[in-house]
Design a protein around this motif. Sequence first.
Motif, PDB file in Angstrom:
ATOM      1  N   VAL A 304       0.841  -1.205   0.000  1.00 10.94           N
ATOM      2  CA  VAL A 304       0.000   0.000   0.000  1.00 10.94           C
ATOM      3  C   VAL A 304       0.873   1.251   0.000  1.00 10.94           C
ATOM      4  CG1 VAL A 304      -1.686   1.333   1.323  1.00 10.94           C
ATOM      5  CG2 VAL A 304      -1.941  -1.143   1.129  1.00 10.94           C
ATOM      6  N   ARG A 305       1.922   1.256   0.820  1.00  8.91           N
ATOM      7  CA  ARG A 305       2.800   2.430   0.881  1.00  8.91           C
ATOM      8  C   ARG A 305       3.512   2.662  -0.450  1.00  8.91           C
ATOM      9  NH1 ARG A 305       3.715   4.529   5.989  1.00  8.91           N
ATOM     10  NH2 ARG A 305       1.916   3.992   7.283  1.00  8.91           N
ATOM     11  N   ILE A 306       3.908   1.597  -1.120  1.00 12.60           N
ATOM     12  CA  ILE A 306       4.573   1.757  -2.416  1.00 12.60           C
ATOM     13  C   ILE A 306       3.615   2.377  -3.427  1.00 12.60           C
ATOM     14  CG2 ILE A 306       5.547   0.495  -4.378  1.00 12.60           C
ATOM     15  CD1 ILE A 306       6.743  -1.479  -2.359  1.00 12.60           C
ATOM     16  N   GLN A 307       2.374   1.887  -3.459  1.00 14.21           N
ATOM     17  CA  GLN A 307       1.389   2.452  -4.380  1.00 14.21           C
ATOM     18  C   GLN A 307       1.081   3.906  -4.033  1.00 14.21           C
ATOM     19  OE1 GLN A 307       0.154   1.246  -7.185  1.00 14.21           O
ATOM     20  NE2 GLN A 307       1.412  -0.595  -6.941  1.00 14.21           N
ATOM     21  N   GLN A 308       1.089   4.235  -2.743  1.00 13.21           N
ATOM     22  CA  GLN A 308       0.855   5.629  -2.340  1.00 13.21           C
ATOM     23  C   GLN A 308       1.997   6.534  -2.786  1.00 13.21           C
ATOM     24  OE1 GLN A 308       0.206   5.108   1.884  1.00 13.21           O
ATOM     25  NE2 GLN A 308      -2.008   5.109   1.659  1.00 13.21           N
ATOM     26  N   LYS A 309       3.212   5.991  -2.834  1.00 15.11           N
ATOM     27  CA  LYS A 309       4.335   6.784  -3.326  1.00 15.11           C
ATOM     28  C   LYS A 309       4.156   7.119  -4.808  1.00 15.11           C
ATOM     29  CE  LYS A 309       7.835   5.074  -0.069  1.00 15.11           C
ATOM     30  NZ  LYS A 309       8.244   6.393   0.469  1.00 15.11           N
ATOM     31  N   TYR A 310       3.546   6.196  -5.568  1.00 15.23           N
ATOM     32  CA  TYR A 310       3.244   6.474  -6.962  1.00 15.23           C
ATOM     33  C   TYR A 310       2.067   7.448  -7.084  1.00 15.23           C
ATOM     34  CZ  TYR A 310       6.234   2.674  -8.730  1.00 15.23           C
ATOM     35  OH  TYR A 310       7.294   1.879  -9.063  1.00 15.23           O
ATOM     36  N   ALA A 311       1.058   7.282  -6.229  1.00 18.47           N
ATOM     37  CA  ALA A 311      -0.199   8.026  -6.384  1.00 18.47           C
ATOM     38  C   ALA A 311      -0.101   9.474  -5.908  1.00 18.47           C
ATOM     39  CB  ALA A 311      -1.314   7.303  -5.622  1.00 18.47           C
ATOM     40  N   LEU A 312       0.681   9.724  -4.843  1.00 16.44           N
ATOM     41  CA  LEU A 312       0.703  11.065  -4.251  1.00 16.44           C
ATOM     42  C   LEU A 312       1.058  12.168  -5.247  1.00 16.44           C
ATOM     43  CD1 LEU A 312       0.475  12.916  -1.796  1.00 16.44           C
ATOM     44  CD2 LEU A 312       2.874  12.413  -1.286  1.00 16.44           C
ATOM     45  N   PRO A 313       2.106  12.017  -6.062  1.00 20.05           N
ATOM     46  CA  PRO A 313       2.407  13.122  -6.990  1.00 20.05           C
ATOM     47  C   PRO A 313       1.273  13.435  -7.962  1.00 20.05           C
ATOM     48  CG  PRO A 313       4.276  11.619  -6.823  1.00 20.05           C
ATOM     49  CD  PRO A 313       3.131  10.959  -6.126  1.00 20.05           C
ATOM     50  N   PHE A 314       0.507  12.425  -8.354  1.00 16.95           N
ATOM     51  CA  PHE A 314      -0.546  12.634  -9.343  1.00 16.95           C
ATOM     52  C   PHE A 314      -1.792  13.291  -8.760  1.00 16.95           C
ATOM     53  CE2 PHE A 314       2.081   9.512 -11.450  1.00 16.95           C
ATOM     54  CZ  PHE A 314       2.078   9.957 -12.762  1.00 16.95           C
ATOM     55  N   VAL A 315      -1.823  13.459  -7.433  1.00 15.79           N
ATOM     56  CA  VAL A 315      -2.938  14.204  -6.866  1.00 15.79           C
ATOM     57  C   VAL A 315      -2.867  15.668  -7.294  1.00 15.79           C
ATOM     58  CG1 VAL A 315      -1.845  14.897  -4.700  1.00 15.79           C
ATOM     59  CG2 VAL A 315      -4.290  14.510  -4.767  1.00 15.79           C
ATOM     60  N   CYS A 316      -1.689  16.113  -7.731  1.00 17.41           N
ATOM     61  CA  CYS A 316      -1.555  17.479  -8.245  1.00 17.41           C
ATOM     62  C   CYS A 316      -2.491  17.702  -9.431  1.00 17.41           C
ATOM     63  CB  CYS A 316      -0.115  17.753  -8.664  1.00 17.41           C
ATOM     64  SG  CYS A 316       1.101  17.641  -7.333  1.00 17.41           S
ATOM     65  N   VAL A 317      -2.638  16.684 -10.272  1.00 15.13           N
ATOM     66  CA  VAL A 317      -3.520  16.806 -11.430  1.00 15.13           C
ATOM     67  C   VAL A 317      -4.968  16.923 -10.978  1.00 15.13           C
ATOM     68  CG1 VAL A 317      -4.314  15.676 -13.547  1.00 15.13           C
ATOM     69  CG2 VAL A 317      -1.905  15.546 -12.893  1.00 15.13           C
ATOM     70  N   SER A 318      -5.379  16.046 -10.042  1.00 13.35           N
ATOM     71  CA  SER A 318      -6.752  16.095  -9.537  1.00 13.35           C
ATOM     72  C   SER A 318      -7.033  17.428  -8.858  1.00 13.35           C
ATOM     73  CB  SER A 318      -6.996  14.944  -8.553  1.00 13.35           C
ATOM     74  OG  SER A 318      -6.761  13.704  -9.151  1.00 13.35           O
ATOM     75  N   SER A 348     -10.743  16.825   2.983  1.00 14.23           N
ATOM     76  CA  SER A 348     -11.576  15.726   2.472  1.00 14.23           C
ATOM     77  C   SER A 348     -10.725  14.695   1.741  1.00 14.23           C
ATOM     78  CB  SER A 348     -12.657  16.273   1.536  1.00 14.23           C
ATOM     79  OG  SER A 348     -13.483  17.212   2.196  1.00 14.23           O
ATOM     80  N   TYR A 349      -9.779  15.169   0.948  1.00 13.65           N
ATOM     81  CA  TYR A 349      -8.921  14.236   0.208  1.00 13.65           C
ATOM     82  C   TYR A 349      -8.085  13.381   1.141  1.00 13.65           C
ATOM     83  CZ  TYR A 349      -4.926  12.440  -2.341  1.00 13.65           C
ATOM     84  OH  TYR A 349      -3.951  11.607  -2.820  1.00 13.65           O
ATOM     85  N   SER A 356      -9.138   4.878   2.807  1.00 15.38           N
ATOM     86  CA  SER A 356      -8.937   3.877   1.754  1.00 15.38           C
ATOM     87  C   SER A 356      -7.628   3.120   1.948  1.00 15.38           C
ATOM     88  CB  SER A 356      -8.968   4.544   0.374  1.00 15.38           C
ATOM     89  OG  SER A 356      -7.905   5.479   0.234  1.00 15.38           O
ATOM     90  N   GLY A 357      -6.580   3.810   2.402  1.00 17.67           N
ATOM     91  CA  GLY A 357      -5.315   3.142   2.671  1.00 17.67           C
ATOM     92  C   GLY A 357      -5.434   2.136   3.806  1.00 17.67           C
ATOM     93  N   TRP A 372      -4.953   4.600  -5.043  1.00 17.57           N
ATOM     94  CA  TRP A 372      -5.374   5.461  -6.152  1.00 17.57           C
ATOM     95  C   TRP A 372      -6.832   5.919  -6.075  1.00 17.57           C
ATOM     96  CZ3 TRP A 372      -2.214   7.472  -9.882  1.00 17.57           C
ATOM     97  CH2 TRP A 372      -0.911   6.952  -9.945  1.00 17.57           C
ATOM     98  N   LEU A 373      -7.612   5.356  -5.161  1.00 12.74           N
ATOM     99  CA  LEU A 373      -9.034   5.712  -5.085  1.00 12.74           C
ATOM    100  C   LEU A 373      -9.268   7.203  -4.868  1.00 12.74           C
ATOM    101  CD1 LEU A 373     -11.865   4.475  -5.182  1.00 12.74           C
ATOM    102  CD2 LEU A 373     -11.760   4.191  -2.687  1.00 12.74           C
ATOM    103  N   PRO A 374      -8.536   7.888  -3.946  1.00 11.43           N
ATOM    104  CA  PRO A 374      -8.753   9.337  -3.790  1.00 11.43           C
ATOM    105  C   PRO A 374      -8.463  10.117  -5.073  1.00 11.43           C
ATOM    106  CG  PRO A 374      -7.544   8.454  -1.920  1.00 11.43           C
ATOM    107  CD  PRO A 374      -7.582   7.374  -2.948  1.00 11.43           C
ATOM    108  N   ASN A 375      -7.425   9.720  -5.821  1.00  9.99           N
ATOM    109  CA  ASN A 375      -7.127  10.395  -7.086  1.00  9.99           C
ATOM    110  C   ASN A 375      -8.249  10.210  -8.095  1.00  9.99           C
ATOM    111  OD1 ASN A 375      -4.718  10.694  -5.736  1.00  9.99           O
ATOM    112  ND2 ASN A 375      -3.437  10.165  -7.461  1.00  9.99           N
ATOM    113  N   ILE A 376      -8.815   8.999  -8.127  1.00 12.84           N
ATOM    114  CA  ILE A 376      -9.913   8.728  -9.051  1.00 12.84           C
ATOM    115  C   ILE A 376     -11.122   9.586  -8.710  1.00 12.84           C
ATOM    116  CG2 ILE A 376     -11.526   6.955  -9.840  1.00 12.84           C
ATOM    117  CD1 ILE A 376      -9.283   4.904  -9.387  1.00 12.84           C
ATOM    118  N   PHE A 377     -11.438   9.690  -7.424  1.00 14.66           N
ATOM    119  CA  PHE A 377     -12.547  10.543  -7.001  1.00 14.66           C
ATOM    120  C   PHE A 377     -12.284  11.992  -7.401  1.00 14.66           C
ATOM    121  CE2 PHE A 377     -14.087   7.175  -4.151  1.00 14.66           C
ATOM    122  CZ  PHE A 377     -15.464   7.331  -4.307  1.00 14.66           C
ATOM    123  N   GLY A 378     -11.038  12.440  -7.224  1.00 15.36           N
ATOM    124  CA  GLY A 378     -10.703  13.812  -7.600  1.00 15.36           C
ATOM    125  C   GLY A 378     -10.866  14.070  -9.085  1.00 15.36           C
ATOM    126  N   LEU A 379     -10.421  13.129  -9.926  1.00 21.64           N
ATOM    127  CA  LEU A 379     -10.568  13.296 -11.374  1.00 21.64           C
ATOM    128  C   LEU A 379     -12.034  13.285 -11.785  1.00 21.64           C
ATOM    129  CD1 LEU A 379      -7.650  11.086 -12.762  1.00 21.64           C
ATOM    130  CD2 LEU A 379      -7.851  13.579 -12.854  1.00 21.64           C
TER     131      LEU A 379
END
Length: 391
Positions: A304-318, A348-349, A356-357, A372-379
């Motif tokens: 989960v932590r590894i996936q969060q390391k990938y997902a966190l930067p992309f929250v900038c887009v959301s 909220s994010y 979710s984590g 990645w669920l929070p990013n998906i909700f943001g998009l």
Amino acid sequence: MTASSLKPSRSLFRLPGFLSVMDRYIIGELILPFLFGVGAFSSLGVSVGALFELIRRVTESGLPLSIALQVLSLRFPEFIAYAFPMSTLLATLMTYSRLSSDSELIALKASGVSVVRLMVPALIVCLAVTGLTFAFNELIVPAANYRATITLARALDEEDPPFQENNILFQEFQSVKQEDGDRRDELTRLFYAREFDGQQMKALTILDFTQEGLSQIVSAKAAQWNTAQKTWDFSEGTIYVVSPDGAFRNIVKFDNQQLQLPRTPLDLASRRRDYNEMNIAQSMDYLQVLQQSGDTDKIRKLKVRIQQKYALPFVCVSFGLVGAALGASLERAGKATGFAISIVIIFSYYLLAVVSGSIAQVGTIPPVVGAWLPNIFGLVAAIWLIRRSSR
């Protein structure tokens, strides 16, 4: 006012010439609020997350002020990385709400510029900040956090030894095909050492299940990893060979004996960095070690932590697209209103990210979904807001 009358004269930065005048103008408007957000959010984060604790250490534990300032400076990169997504949200929200309140967006729409096209400058900035956030989290933050931990521990004489001292337990599993065709992990070897001094394992017991039934028990006073031959050198021990029916078939005592066993117990006993002190490559290396141990809880948590390391930067887009779409629909929102809305969205994010984590760590949902669920909700929210503004 027309799109051609917009000039990027207010920007303090030179932007690539291949961008249109409108793009350069809006990007220029985004830069200063973004820098303001980085300063505000990182200062707030480091104050809450590190400064108050360091002040307590200085007053109660006698931590030297120079060390406290050094630790504080080492913790700053982590909070700057956290501030990047939040600052992207604040910048897009404030910039697009100002353009809307000054009727500049109305002029652009009257010139035939669609709402989707207006989001392109925000998307460009979001992608740039995403890359910057990823670089910070991989190249700077883990090393700085680890250095801060070591510096503080040494100053307070609380530094842990660079290894686990007691109760080293390693479980080796093997995938076995069942009669129904399915594969299942079964325990093949259990390695236990009561103590470890950094070089030798002491008071060892090894149960070997590699054959049907318990086939071998090894008990030894000490064992040390032989780097040259990649084996374990056992000393002063006994090997019990057990028949499938549980009877002792043979007992062998030895003074010195080499056994072909995995190096993994030594890797597990070595001191590991915390999750925030490892980049993705280091986390993947540690995951390989954990997967050999069979500790499903730690494996799931690390995944989960590894996936969060990938997902966190992309929250900038959301965040950026949500802020731009929301700001474009707010005609008379001031800076205070924009800041307040940003805080609500950020809270909220991160609340959704924690929930979710946590659900992913208990195995209810896959790690990739939990991260990645929070990013998906943001998009999804950004797309809905953009479509609503286009009507």
